[in-house]
Scaffold this active site. Structure first.
Site, short mmCIF file in Angstrom:
data_model
loop_
_atom_site.label_atom_id
_atom_site.label_comp_id
_atom_site.label_asym_id
_atom_site.label_seq_id
_atom_site.Cartn_x
_atom_site.Cartn_y
_atom_site.Cartn_z
N ASN A 1 -6.70 0.43 -2.80
CA ASN A 1 -7.48 1.19 -1.80
C ASN A 1 -6.88 2.57 -1.54
OD1 ASN A 1 -5.27 0.02 -0.54
ND2 ASN A 1 -6.31 -0.28 1.41
N HIS B 1 -8.91 -10.65 -0.76
CA HIS B 1 -8.75 -10.39 0.67
C HIS B 1 -9.88 -11.17 1.34
CE1 HIS B 1 -8.25 -7.65 4.27
NE2 HIS B 1 -9.45 -8.16 4.47
N HIS C 1 0.81 3.46 8.49
CA HIS C 1 -0.14 4.34 9.18
C HIS C 1 0.67 5.28 10.06
CE1 HIS C 1 -3.76 2.28 7.93
NE2 HIS C 1 -3.24 1.12 8.30
N HIS D 1 -2.46 -12.67 1.99
CA HIS D 1 -2.10 -12.79 3.41
C HIS D 1 -2.85 -13.88 4.18
CE1 HIS D 1 -5.50 -10.13 3.16
NE2 HIS D 1 -4.80 -9.03 3.06
N ASN E 1 -4.93 -7.09 9.62
CA ASN E 1 -6.05 -7.67 8.91
C ASN E 1 -5.51 -8.47 7.74
OD1 ASN E 1 -8.10 -8.09 7.07
ND2 ASN E 1 -9.08 -6.13 7.44
N ASP F 1 -8.70 -5.42 -2.40
CA ASP F 1 -7.96 -5.58 -1.14
C ASP F 1 -8.37 -4.57 -0.08
OD1 ASP F 1 -6.14 -6.55 0.72
OD2 ASP F 1 -4.67 -5.05 0.15
N ARG G 1 -0.27 4.33 -0.59
CA ARG G 1 -1.09 5.41 -0.01
C ARG G 1 -1.23 6.65 -0.88
NH1 ARG G 1 -3.33 1.81 3.21
NH2 ARG G 1 -2.21 1.35 5.14
N ASP H 1 2.27 -7.02 2.43
CA ASP H 1 1.09 -6.23 2.83
C ASP H 1 1.54 -4.95 3.56
OD1 ASP H 1 -1.49 -5.36 3.21
OD2 ASP H 1 -1.94 -6.76 4.83
N HIS I 1 0.87 -1.18 0.00
CA HIS I 1 0.00 0.00 0.00
C HIS I 1 0.91 1.23 0.00
CE1 HIS I 1 -3.59 -2.43 0.90
NE2 HIS I 1 -2.74 -3.17 1.58
#
Lengths: 444, 305
Positions: free
Chosen positions: A104, A189, A319, A242, A288, A162, A74, A315, A72
């Site tokens: 995402n 996912h 954050h 995952h 997750n 995902d 972002r 994955d 990710h």
């Protein structure tokens, strides 16, 4: 159509004295590697190239550039967590030369314009190759199909919602039909939303003690079981992201023994940690799908060792520190992984003798390349004439995972402070040295 | 139980910290200026009557300045997060912050980054350690177990929605470590076998089988605000199976006691006549709460060094 790092045609790179491992061809021997004009020019003993930048690989493995099919970045939308520049900086520091970014973002990667935007942005700001995995449904909402045809034409290398599963079986079937049509893998996912409303961690002893809403294994396994049937019907290639539960490993094993194009990936944290980590680390260990129990960890490792699980993926989920500094129920899911993955995989799989370095390299190069059709561009292997993407790995390098060391914008990992062994010391992307471990840092 | 100056759970593997605190609360020989010049804040993101008031009173009796904050009418309505709210209050110079929050693990998270002592006054469905200490003090004194706080041989039934209850989780651990045999009693969704296994105690779905052998019956509040209603099928007759009715109370052992952490839903999980009856320890529990919280604040200050 596909992301290319800025070409560096003027100089050559000579990687000297290493053990060259190319799982795709089965090569495993001492050799030098010469890269010029962005491509591998020669592999052999005692190469010489006046004026070339020389990388001393004595005691190191020289491998195809590592590929992470699940990250990710972002960007666009959440650049306070990470962006393409910082995320690919983390990637090359971890030895990765190619990453596949999940849809995402905001906006979602569900139309060709976003695929093109990310591809262009990566070419301008990225340190490694970036490919898009685009959404199966619009806005990843699971209701209407996304423009899969357009996204594939724009360069999408896989399809996934995902962050969420496609729960509706009818929608799922139609998405798989599009994937089969385009020979693109669908990456699920696997999380039944109805079984995981409000869930924050594995349902078990620890969740009951902590008074936290549990997330049963079955929420993953029921989706996997259903999707294997749909993959059989549609002929699509189906990939489980995952993997967290022992039951999922067994379902994949059965599907593969039946000859279905079903695969799965293991992430570093699911190979090393259990739900007990929540008790110590709280939200830092919230992910997750959730960390499960020791038998699940062992089954996942066994699945990797016996060839059931063929892909490793981080994955990588950055954050911000203040976002993670919330109680379990309100903190976001996910941890970073790009810079720590190689050492953590080595700890979970290689140092204990479960698999050799050659197999680990395959799981991180040619296997994910085939998953996302990147092998058709020569990625994932190390051969004369192929792309100049090479990773130099010191398998014995000891280091401690520390926030000061991390190149990405976020440092949300439960592995901070962990002493590990094995590290990428140089990463060459398209013939350009994109990362080189500082000499001082090299001395332990 | 103690983690540095913080009191976050009742987890105390050998029970020494629990017994020491109960003994201190029983002696009640507190210095009236033990916390003189100190500041205590109660920071409550959830409603409370007895926990809040007893902490405030306990702090005042020890000579501390006590400031009560609650999320109602605060900057929470302007979107301030729990962590920022806590830091704001902490930065004003409090020595001890007593915190209650609706999320499991909230107190631990705040303590991990705090510069003051953090006392958990209830975090979600996880823990409410001072309630369990209060219950142990009241129970030990009522049943003559205050010498050494050895509860072995005592049978305690915790009845109701155990799965949603931080009181059940705190008490299961604390009463267990003192030697009591704890049984979680309730309909299957509220007292699942897996919960008993996780907490190390027995489980029963038959209150009538337990009622005659328990030395203490602790009824839990039906926590409708935590979704207790959704755990049971529509029309389920909770009262018929699990309320502590007057008829059931009459079948209890001689000398056995009735407890409730409050607030009570009279006529739901307990009959008013039982709550107010001769077996009831409920008012003694409330009184014990002040002494326990004095002992907790005193110890937290001592540990803050």
């Amino acid at each position: 159509m596909h992301a290319q790092p800025r070409p560096e045609t003027s100089s050559a790179v000579l990687i000297r004295g290493g053990r060259v491992i190319d799982p795709a061809s089965g090569a495993d021997h001492a050799a030098d590697v010469l890269i010029r004009n962005g491509r591998v020019e020669a592999i052999g003993p005692d190469l010489d190239a006046p004026g070339a930048e020389v990388l001393d690989a004595t005691g190191c493995l020289v491998t195809p550039g590592l590929i992470d099919p699940h990250v990710h970045l972002r960007e666009p939308g959440f650049t306070h967590k990470e962006d393409i520049a910082s995320g690919t900086g983390a990637a090359v520091a971890g030895g990765f030369t190619t990453v596949c970014c999940m849809p995402n973002t905001r906006p979602t990667i569900d139309v060709p314009e976003v695929v093109c935007w990310i591809t262009d942005r990566a070419a301008a700001t990225g340190c490694c190759r970036v490919f898009c995995v685009s959404a199966g449904t619009l806005g990843r909402k699971g209701v209407e199909l996304a423009d899969i045809d357009g996204c594939v034409a724009a360069g999408s290398v896989g399809i996934s919602d995902d962050g969420d599963a496609i729960a509706d079986p009818d929608i799922m079937q139609r998405v798989l039909e599009r994937c089969a049509e385009h020979d693109r893998v669908f990456m699920q996912h696997c999380q039944d939303p109805a079984m995981t409303a409000g869930s924050v961690m594995h349902e078990g002893r620890v969740s009951r003690r902590l008074g936290l809403t549990g997330w049963p294994r079955e929420a993953e396994e029921t989706i996997v079981a259903r999707d294997i049937d749909l993959a059989r019907q549609t002929g699509a290639r189906y990939h489980i992201q995952h993997i967290s539960s022992a039951g999922t490993v067994e379902l994949i094993r059965q599907a593969r023994s039946e000859g279905l194009a079903v695969s799965g990936e293991a992430s570093p944290h699911h190979l090393l940690l259990t739900d007990e980590a929540i008790e110590r680390l709280g939200s830092a260990a919230k992910m997750n799908p959730p960390l499960r129990e020791w038998p699940d960890v062992l089954a996942l490792r066994e699945g990797v060792a016996d060839g059931t699980v063929t892909v490793l993926a981080t994955d990588h989920a950055p954050h911000a520190t203040d976002e993670k500094r919330n109680p379990m129920a309100s903190a976001p899911f996910g941890i970073i992984g790009l810079e720590t993955a190689l050492a953590l995989y080595a700890e979970a799989l290689v140092h204990n003798g479960l698999i050799g370095w050659d197999r680990l390299i395959a799981l991180m190069t040619i296997e994910p390349a085939r998953l996302c059709n990147l092998d058709q561009q020569g990625l994932g292997s190390l051969t004369v004439g192929g792309p100049g993407d090479v990773t130099v790995i010191d398998p014995e390098r000891e280091w401690v995972i520390s926030p000061d060391d991390l190149k990405g914008k976020s440092v949300n990992t439960p592995f901070l402070g962990r002493a590990v062994r094995g590290r990428a010391v140089a990463t060459v992307v398209g013939g350009r040295v994109a990362f080189r471990l500082e000499r001082e840092a090299a001395v332990v | 139980m103690w983690d540095g100056p913080h009191l976050l759970t009742t987890h105390d593997p050998d029970g020494d910290e629990v017994r020491a605190l109960l003994e201190r609360a029983r002696e009640e020989s507190f210095e009236p200026d033990a916390l003189a010049g100190r500041a205590v804040a109660t920071v409550f993101f959830e409603d409370s009557t007895r926990t809040r008031v007893s902490f405030s009173l306990a702090g005042q009796r020890l000579g501390a300045r006590v400031v009560d904050w609650s999320s109602r009418g605060s900057s929470i309505s302007k979107g301030e997060t729990m962590t920022d709210t806590f830091w704001t209050i902490e930065s004003m110079g409090f020595d001890i912050v007593v915190v209650r929050h609706g999320e499991s693990g909230a107190a631990r998270l705040l303590a991990d980054h705090a510069h003051c002592a953090v006392i958990n006054a209830g975090d979600g469905t996880h823990q409410h350690p001072t309630q369990a200490l209060t219950d142990a003090l009241a129970l030990g004194e009522a049943l003559g177990r205050e010498q050494g706080w050895d509860f072995s041989g005592l049978r305690v039934a915790i009845v109701g929605d155990c799965v949603s209850s931080r009181v059940a989780r705190s008490n299961a651990g604390l009463l267990g470590v003192l030697g009591a045999a704890v049984t979680l009693v309730g309909p299957e969704p509220m007292a699942p076998a897996a919960l008993g296994e996780a907490l190390g105690c027995a489980v029963s779905h038959d209150l009538d089988a337990e009622i005659g052998r328990a030395d203490a019956v602790m009824t839990l509040r039906m926590q409708l605000e935590r979704g207790a209603g959704t755990l049971l099928p529509e029309g389920y007759d909770y009262r018929a199976g699990f309320a502590l009715t007057r008829e059931r109370a009459e079948r209890m052992k001689p000398g056995a006691v009735v407890m409730h952490p409050g607030p009570m839903n009279r006529g739901v999980e307990i009959d008013g006549a039982v709550a107010d009856g001769p077996r009831s320890l409920i008012r003694k529990q409330v009184a014990a709460g002040v002494r326990v919280r004095m002992a907790v604040l005193e110890e937290a200050m001592r540990r803050s060094g």
